[in-house]
Design a protein around this motif. Structure first.
Motif, PDB file in Angstrom:
ATOM      1  N   LYS A  84      -9.844  -2.618  36.434  1.00  0.00           N
ATOM      2  CA  LYS A  84     -11.215  -1.392  36.430  1.00  0.00           C
ATOM      3  C   LYS A  84     -10.416  -0.407  35.702  1.00  0.00           C
ATOM      4  O   LYS A  84      -9.796   0.492  36.491  1.00  0.00           O
ATOM      5  CB  LYS A  84     -11.661  -1.573  37.708  1.00  0.00           C
ATOM      6  CG  LYS A  84     -12.925  -0.850  37.702  1.00  0.00           C
ATOM      7  CD  LYS A  84     -13.487  -0.675  39.110  1.00  0.00           C
ATOM      8  CE  LYS A  84     -14.483  -1.993  39.498  1.00  0.00           C
ATOM      9  NZ  LYS A  84     -15.163  -1.354  40.583  1.00  0.00           N
ATOM     10  N   GLN A  94     -10.097  -5.584  29.773  1.00  0.00           N
ATOM     11  CA  GLN A  94     -10.480  -4.920  31.046  1.00  0.00           C
ATOM     12  C   GLN A  94     -11.877  -4.686  31.261  1.00  0.00           C
ATOM     13  O   GLN A  94     -12.501  -4.610  30.444  1.00  0.00           O
ATOM     14  CB  GLN A  94      -9.475  -3.653  30.773  1.00  0.00           C
ATOM     15  CG  GLN A  94      -8.167  -3.784  30.304  1.00  0.00           C
ATOM     16  CD  GLN A  94      -7.269  -4.834  31.129  1.00  0.00           C
ATOM     17  OE1 GLN A  94      -7.253  -4.491  32.490  1.00  0.00           O
ATOM     18  NE2 GLN A  94      -6.396  -5.561  30.504  1.00  0.00           N
ATOM     19  N   GLU A  95     -11.801  -4.407  32.643  1.00  0.00           N
ATOM     20  CA  GLU A  95     -13.443  -4.039  32.912  1.00  0.00           C
ATOM     21  C   GLU A  95     -13.441  -2.471  32.896  1.00  0.00           C
ATOM     22  O   GLU A  95     -13.000  -1.684  33.770  1.00  0.00           O
ATOM     23  CB  GLU A  95     -13.264  -4.157  34.543  1.00  0.00           C
ATOM     24  CG  GLU A  95     -14.765  -4.004  35.056  1.00  0.00           C
ATOM     25  CD  GLU A  95     -14.935  -4.286  36.613  1.00  0.00           C
ATOM     26  OE1 GLU A  95     -15.814  -3.825  37.215  1.00  0.00           O
ATOM     27  OE2 GLU A  95     -14.135  -5.115  37.137  1.00  0.00           O
ATOM     28  N   SER A 119     -15.324   1.117  32.017  1.00  0.00           N
ATOM     29  CA  SER A 119     -16.808   1.781  32.161  1.00  0.00           C
ATOM     30  C   SER A 119     -16.606   3.135  31.677  1.00  0.00           C
ATOM     31  O   SER A 119     -15.445   3.769  31.570  1.00  0.00           O
ATOM     32  CB  SER A 119     -17.267   1.767  33.657  1.00  0.00           C
ATOM     33  OG  SER A 119     -16.367   2.317  34.456  1.00  0.00           O
ATOM     34  N   TYR A 177     -21.268  -2.223  28.144  1.00  0.00           N
ATOM     35  CA  TYR A 177     -20.291  -1.393  29.062  1.00  0.00           C
ATOM     36  C   TYR A 177     -21.460  -0.380  30.208  1.00  0.00           C
ATOM     37  O   TYR A 177     -22.454  -0.097  29.704  1.00  0.00           O
ATOM     38  CB  TYR A 177     -19.559  -0.179  28.598  1.00  0.00           C
ATOM     39  CG  TYR A 177     -18.405  -0.876  27.633  1.00  0.00           C
ATOM     40  CD1 TYR A 177     -17.256  -1.423  28.141  1.00  0.00           C
ATOM     41  CD2 TYR A 177     -18.607  -0.686  26.088  1.00  0.00           C
ATOM     42  CE1 TYR A 177     -16.274  -1.758  27.071  1.00  0.00           C
ATOM     43  CE2 TYR A 177     -17.938  -1.108  25.362  1.00  0.00           C
ATOM     44  CZ  TYR A 177     -16.730  -1.670  25.825  1.00  0.00           C
ATOM     45  OH  TYR A 177     -15.940  -2.298  24.880  1.00  0.00           O
ATOM     46  N   THR A 178     -20.772  -0.241  31.340  1.00  0.00           N
ATOM     47  CA  THR A 178     -21.632   0.514  32.282  1.00  0.00           C
ATOM     48  C   THR A 178     -21.229   1.839  31.838  1.00  0.00           C
ATOM     49  O   THR A 178     -20.001   2.653  31.497  1.00  0.00           O
ATOM     50  CB  THR A 178     -20.739   0.231  33.930  1.00  0.00           C
ATOM     51  OG1 THR A 178     -21.039  -1.094  34.152  1.00  0.00           O
ATOM     52  CG2 THR A 178     -21.547   1.300  34.746  1.00  0.00           C
ATOM     53  N   GLN A 228     -16.694   3.583  42.589  1.00  0.00           N
ATOM     54  CA  GLN A 228     -16.282   2.572  41.946  1.00  0.00           C
ATOM     55  C   GLN A 228     -14.647   2.169  42.036  1.00  0.00           C
ATOM     56  O   GLN A 228     -14.421   0.923  41.518  1.00  0.00           O
ATOM     57  CB  GLN A 228     -16.503   2.782  40.430  1.00  0.00           C
ATOM     58  CG  GLN A 228     -17.934   3.141  39.923  1.00  0.00           C
ATOM     59  CD  GLN A 228     -18.780   1.777  40.205  1.00  0.00           C
ATOM     60  OE1 GLN A 228     -18.220   0.529  39.706  1.00  0.00           O
ATOM     61  NE2 GLN A 228     -19.752   1.816  40.966  1.00  0.00           N
TER      62      GLN A 228
END
Length: 147
Positions: free
Chosen positions: A2, A26-27, A29, A44-45, A74
């Motif tokens: 993340k 990858q995660e 944001s 994406y966030t 997060q």
């Protein structure tokens, strides 16, 4: 992993977006100061935070609490930023939760690190400059984002 990527709008944002391919798989944001940016980040966030700078000291506090709220909630494993104030706030908040933190100073700062970059040296795990003449034993040069 993340990852939270943070930048103010304008040149900082453009440079940050150039790094996006490096985080494939990858995660990822994003966080920035412009509410209109979210429309360009459909996959994406996106977190919007208030803008602030050294001339708006009370807004800096407000910005920090917004950034810290997202970081604490997060819990990213890494935070990367190309500046400016919201990125610095992210680096500081990231250190508080044990995230790896990376500051990449703007290519516009050819003569010296930005004010935020100078402060980030004390908090970030890694600080990068995009100018070889600014590299030291604690500030790294590995090329530039806008090549």
């Amino acid at each position: 992993m993340k990852i939270l990527a943070i930048a103010s709008e304008g040149g900082h944002w453009v440079q940050l977006l150039r790094l996006t391919p490096a985080f494939k798989g990858q995660e990822l944001s994003f966080m920035s100061t412009n509410p209109d940016i979210s429309a360009t980040l459909k996959d994406y966030t996106y977190y919007r935070v208030p803008d602030a700078n050294k001339g708006t000291k009370f807004k800096l506090i407000h910005c920090f609490f917004h950034v810290a709220w997202v970081v604490f909630r997060q819990r990213p494993k890494a935070i990367i930023t190309t500046g400016a104030a919201p990125g610095l706030m992210g680096i500081i908040a990231g250190r508080l939760i044990g995230a790896k933190t990376i500051w990449i100073d703007s290519i516009a700062n050819a003569e010296q690190l930005s004010l935020s970059g100078k402060i980030a040296r004390y908090f970030a795990d890694r600080v990068y400059t995009q100018w070889s003449n600014l590299a030291t034993n604690k500030i790294y040069y590995k090329g530039n984002v806008l090549s």
